[in-house]
Write a protein that holds these residues in place. Structure first.
Motif, PDB file in Angstrom:
ATOM      1  N   GLY A 136      41.802  10.239-105.872  1.00 47.27           N
ATOM      2  CA  GLY A 136      41.075   9.071-106.353  1.00 47.27           C
ATOM      3  C   GLY A 136      40.381   8.258-105.281  1.00 47.27           C
ATOM      4  N   PRO A 139      39.623   6.567-117.554  1.00 47.38           N
ATOM      5  CA  PRO A 139      40.422   6.573-116.320  1.00 47.38           C
ATOM      6  C   PRO A 139      41.796   5.946-116.574  1.00 47.38           C
ATOM      7  CG  PRO A 139      38.800   4.818-116.239  1.00 47.38           C
ATOM      8  CD  PRO A 139      38.521   5.591-117.492  1.00 47.38           C
ATOM      9  N   LYS A 158      45.631   4.490-115.052  1.00 46.50           N
ATOM     10  CA  LYS A 158      46.459   4.016-113.946  1.00 46.50           C
ATOM     11  C   LYS A 158      47.882   4.269-114.390  1.00 46.50           C
ATOM     12  CE  LYS A 158      47.016   1.483-110.149  1.00 46.50           C
ATOM     13  NZ  LYS A 158      46.296   1.769-108.896  1.00 46.50           N
ATOM     14  N   SER A 180      46.581   6.899-109.750  1.00 45.32           N
ATOM     15  CA  SER A 180      45.318   6.661-110.451  1.00 45.32           C
ATOM     16  C   SER A 180      44.687   7.990-110.814  1.00 45.32           C
ATOM     17  CB  SER A 180      44.340   5.894-109.557  1.00 45.32           C
ATOM     18  OG  SER A 180      44.907   4.700-109.121  1.00 45.32           O
ATOM     19  N   PRO A 222      41.305   9.540-112.039  1.00 49.38           N
ATOM     20  CA  PRO A 222      39.907   9.207-112.294  1.00 49.38           C
ATOM     21  C   PRO A 222      39.386   9.919-113.525  1.00 49.38           C
ATOM     22  CG  PRO A 222      40.056  10.788-110.507  1.00 49.38           C
ATOM     23  CD  PRO A 222      41.462  10.406-110.878  1.00 49.38           C
ATOM     24  N   TYR A 271      31.965   9.174-111.371  1.00 52.59           N
ATOM     25  CA  TYR A 271      33.390   9.255-111.103  1.00 52.59           C
ATOM     26  C   TYR A 271      33.949   7.842-111.170  1.00 52.59           C
ATOM     27  CZ  TYR A 271      37.309  10.659-107.917  1.00 52.59           C
ATOM     28  OH  TYR A 271      38.510  10.932-107.304  1.00 52.59           O
ATOM     29  N   ILE A 321      37.263   5.172-111.302  1.00 52.09           N
ATOM     30  CA  ILE A 321      38.690   4.937-111.089  1.00 52.09           C
ATOM     31  C   ILE A 321      39.048   3.565-111.631  1.00 52.09           C
ATOM     32  CG2 ILE A 321      40.478   4.611-109.345  1.00 52.09           C
ATOM     33  CD1 ILE A 321      38.631   6.355-107.551  1.00 52.09           C
TER      34      ILE A 321
END
Lengths: 651, 149
Positions: A235, A576, A578, A589, A591, A602, A604
């Motif tokens: 990430g 995305p 977490k 994380s 992505p 991309y 995150i």
């Protein structure tokens, strides 16, 4: 079952030591029956090792938390495939995997060559057994995966595996990398066997060449898979950071690639035999050194497994002894490897290959120096000084571009000497393609940096040379044999596997370099958005919709839902995550990537802030996909080169 | 001239060229960073102020402050892990110029910060441009804890 594994490892050690002793005896005074015994000893070690690794797999599959290694690298909540992958999640299992692959390669080499390479076989087996013995000592006495936790303690669950390793790429990336690293033991063993036995006719290099190509292929794919894993898991929006561990796998690749080129000069002109030997030795030494670098923790790295000092000492001594034996043998036999042939002209293919080798060695030197700079600087000045990725990029970048240039030039110039007319005939169209690209890129605003401009232009040049090579050969066949274009292509690939398969691999290398050059256009943005708000980057608009908790068994955390638009056209929903891994107490994380041939978007999820807003990091990475496509070209090209062909599988 | 001498000369010239180029790259300064522990860094403030540094330390418990508006994360680093009983207040204040922190970054995490030291009045703040965090090696420790229950 784990007891079986434990004893299998001990038996394997005993057999490998006996085998090594017998090997010396059988090699110094070779007789067919002695060699047969030796081969069976090697197969026995392989058998016991296979038994041991199977036992460890079973232990992971059946939650055998009696074993410390299983308890500290898996947990009940992990699915079966990640539990099996956990086998190489730590040092003990990694060493066992290394040993297993060494045995598998060794057994394969015995099966394939026990008839065709009789003279070399005793020393080949001896060298392989010596390597097995070293790893078996290491495993049995320092890192035994079958060590049990003290009796009287019962664990109901293990501690899980580092979440970063719980990813599909981590199931196969280490396997490929090890298949690459370990596989170089076979060409090394054949080369050393040729040196020790003095059987320095043509057979050793035909065998080593083929056996170098296979691990080279695995290493290439392993490195690229590692990049893919870093891209999808770590990430930070990138795939290569010049981390010491990445460099450790890159260095043997450079040496092996140099060898695969220079061995062609040996094949065609019977030259550079000492140099080729040296490259084989260097490749294997760098594999071992790379393992040492990773495992000893002498350089700071994201991968660093901090280890006890003596482990590093033992391993480094092993690297040094192995190299010393090889290069001493090479020195002793140098007279018999000399050749009367000389390079006749700088405008010849062999000169091109030679320069290619120098450039590979220069890149290797740069990577080696940069990786070990902290060690050197600490020894000299007392403080550790590290060099950043910028050092590697600035140093290796121009060299890589020069290499790209040679990739185009090499196939166009003849062996021995090229005439001016042939040079003109060969270079006109590719030259025009390259120059035209160079001129047009700035017009469309696609030049980027100086490096990317040069890389794209050279890429066009190389692709044009490859297309021209194929086209001319196909046209010749169409005329002379009245074949259709497709049939002509098939015949080419069959009749001259090395050449036309090699071009496909070159095409892959061009794709990878173009993908890397695309990073000149990278853009990134960090922004905090409230629900309903949007982030804009280039043509893209990313709207933050909601976030909700993740209802997974193994981890919790949040997943954000984002709507992705190009201008006003909806493209995709991005999610995305977490994650927070409960057992491992570690966040991760994940992505979300919207990927096209042109570019990757991309995203995150950096954090869900207390007020409900989301902090997002967005990258726009052009051309990244071409790196993975390049890997596919490697697969296809290597398959073409090594595909068994009746007319060619002699010797 | 024998072939060996030719090769040695060629290699020497190439190595010199490469070395010269490396030197010009390194002279630009941006790529060289000095790796120090926090104690070493604090002990040599005069040199520490002027050049980019890479400092190793531990995140002080409860010191992490995410300032979403200013897009920075502020925290303190200390030279020992928090549970080793270091008095609070010691260490170094850090301002990291991003909201994007590594996954392992949390109280007590072992970190390496890259950046430069800045003096604003009496306060010394380390302006970090890069932040690396390592998982506290709890895996080994925890097994021993649990095994001895």
């Amino acid at each position: 079952m784990s007891d079986i594994g434990y004893f299998a490892l001990q038996l394997a050690l005993a057999f490998s030591l006996v085998g090594f002793g017998w090997g010396i005896y059988a090699s110094l005074d070779p007789r067919p029956e002695r060699t047969r015994v030796l081969e069976r000893l090697l197969l026995a070690v392989s058998g016991f090792t296979t038994l041991a690794i199977t036992a460890l797999f079973v232990a992971f599959a059946t939650f055998d938390f009696q074993l410390e290694y299983v308890a500290s690298h898996s947990a009940r909540s992990m699915p079966l495939h990640y539990r099996l992958g956990a086998l190489w999640g730590g040092q003990e299992g990694s060493l066992l995997l290394w040993l297993f692959m060494l045995c598998a390669y060794g057994a394969a080499a015995v099966f394939v060559h026990h008839r065709s390479s009789r003279a070399l076989m005793p020393w080949v087996c001896t060298v392989l057994l010596a390597n097995c013995a070293f790893f078996l000592v290491l495993i049995n006495f320092t890192s035994n995966p079958f060590d049990k936790i003290p009796t009287g303690h019962v664990l109901s669950d293990g501690q899980g595996l580092n979440p970063l390793l719980q990813h599909p790429a981590m199931m196969i990336h280490p396997l490929f990398l090890y298949l690459g690293f370990v596989g170089f033991a076979v060409p090394f063993a054949f080369a050393l066997a040729a040196l020790l036995s003095g059987a320095l006719d043509a057979s050793w290099f035909r065998v080593t060449r083929r056996w170098t190509l296979i691990p080279w292929f695995f290493l290439s794919i392993g490195i690229i898979l590692g990049g893919r894993w870093a891209y999808e898991v770590l990430g930070w929006g990138g795939y290569w950071a010049w981390d010491p561990v990445e460099n450790a796998s890159f260095m043997p690749w450079l040496a092996a690639t140099a060898y695969l080129h220079s061995v062609m000069i040996q094949e065609k002109r019977d030259m550079l035999k000492i140099w080729n030997m040296a490259l084989i030795g260097l490749t294997y030494a760098l594999c071992l050194f790379g393992t040492f670098l990773t495992r000893s923790g002498i350089v700071q790295s994201v991968h660093a497994f901090a280890q006890t000092e003596w482990f590093g000492t033992i391993f480094l001594s092993y690297v040094l002894v192995t190299s010393l034996v090889f290069f001493a043998a090479l020195y002793a036999r140098r007279g018999r490897l000399r050749t009367p042939h000389r390079i006749e002209s700088i405008a010849s293919r062999e000169a091109g290959f030679l320069i290619n080798n120098w450039v590979f060695m220069a890149i290797l030197l740069v990577v080696f120096w940069g990786t070990l700079f902290p060690v050197f600087s600490e020894a000299l000045t007392g403080s550790q000084i590290t060099v950043g990725p910028q050092f590697f990029n600035t140093m290796a970048g121009p060299l890589a571009l020069f290499l790209l240039f040679l990739t185009g030039v090499g196939p166009l110039i003849a062996w021995r000497r090229s005439s001016l007319t042939s040079l003109r005939r060969q270079f006109v169209w590719p030259g025009i393609a390259g120059l035209l690209t160079a001129a047009l890129l700035p017009v469309f605003g696609l030049a980027g940096s100086f490096y990317s401009h040069v890389a794209f232009s050279l890429g066009a040049f190389v692709m044009a040379t490859i297309a021209q090579e194929y086209w001319r050969a196909i046209r010749v066949r169409m005329r002379s044999h009245a074949e259709t274009p497709l049939a002509a292509l098939g015949t080419l690939l069959r009749k001259n596997q090395q050449r036309y398969g090699g071009y496909i691999i070159h095409l892959g290398a061009v794709f990878v370099l173009l993908g890397a050059a695309g990073s000149a256009f990278n853009e990134e943005l960090l922004q905090n958005v409230a629900p309903g708000d949007a982030i804009e980057l280039r043509d893209y608009r990313i709207e933050y919709l909601t976030a909700r908790p993740i209802p997974a068994q193994h981890y919790g955390g949040a997943v954000a839902r984002l709507a992705l638009y190009r201008r006003d056209e909806p493209l995709a929903t991005m999610v995305p995550e977490k994650r927070e891994y409960w057992l491992e107490e570690q966040p991760s994380s994940v992505p979300s990537i919207y990927s096209t041939l042109r570019e990757d978007l991309y995203v995150i999820l950096t954090a869900i802030e207390p007020d409900g807003s989301a902090t997002l990091k967005v990258y726009c990475n052009p051309l990244v996909n071409w790196i993975w496509i390049g890997a596919l070209a490697f697969v296809v090209g290597t398959a073409v080169v090594v595909w068994p062909h009746p007319a060619r599988t002699t010797g | 001239m024998s072939k060996g001498v030719q090769i040695a000369l060629g290699a020497g010239v190439c190595a010199l060229l490469l070395g010269w180029y490396a030197n010009t790259v390194l002279d630009e300064g941006a790529t060289l960073t000095y790796y120090q522990t926090l104690e070493e860094f604090l002990a040599a403030p005069e040199s520490a102020g002027s050049r980019p540094a890479r400092v190793h330390g531990f995140v002080a418990t409860g010191s992490i402050d995410r300032d979403v508006g200013a897009k920075v994360v502020r925290f303190r680093v200390q030279s020992q892990p928090p549970h080793a009983g270091v008095r609070p207040g010691g260490g170094l204040s850090v301002e990291y110029a991003s909201l994007e922190v590594p996954d392992m970054f949390k109280d007590g995490a072992e970190v390496v910060i890259e950046g430069r030291l800045a003096h604003t009045g009496d306060a010394r703040v380390f302006h970090a441009t890069n932040l690396l965090a390592k998982c506290p090696s709890k895996f080994e420790a925890k097994l021993e804890d649990r095994a001895s229950l």
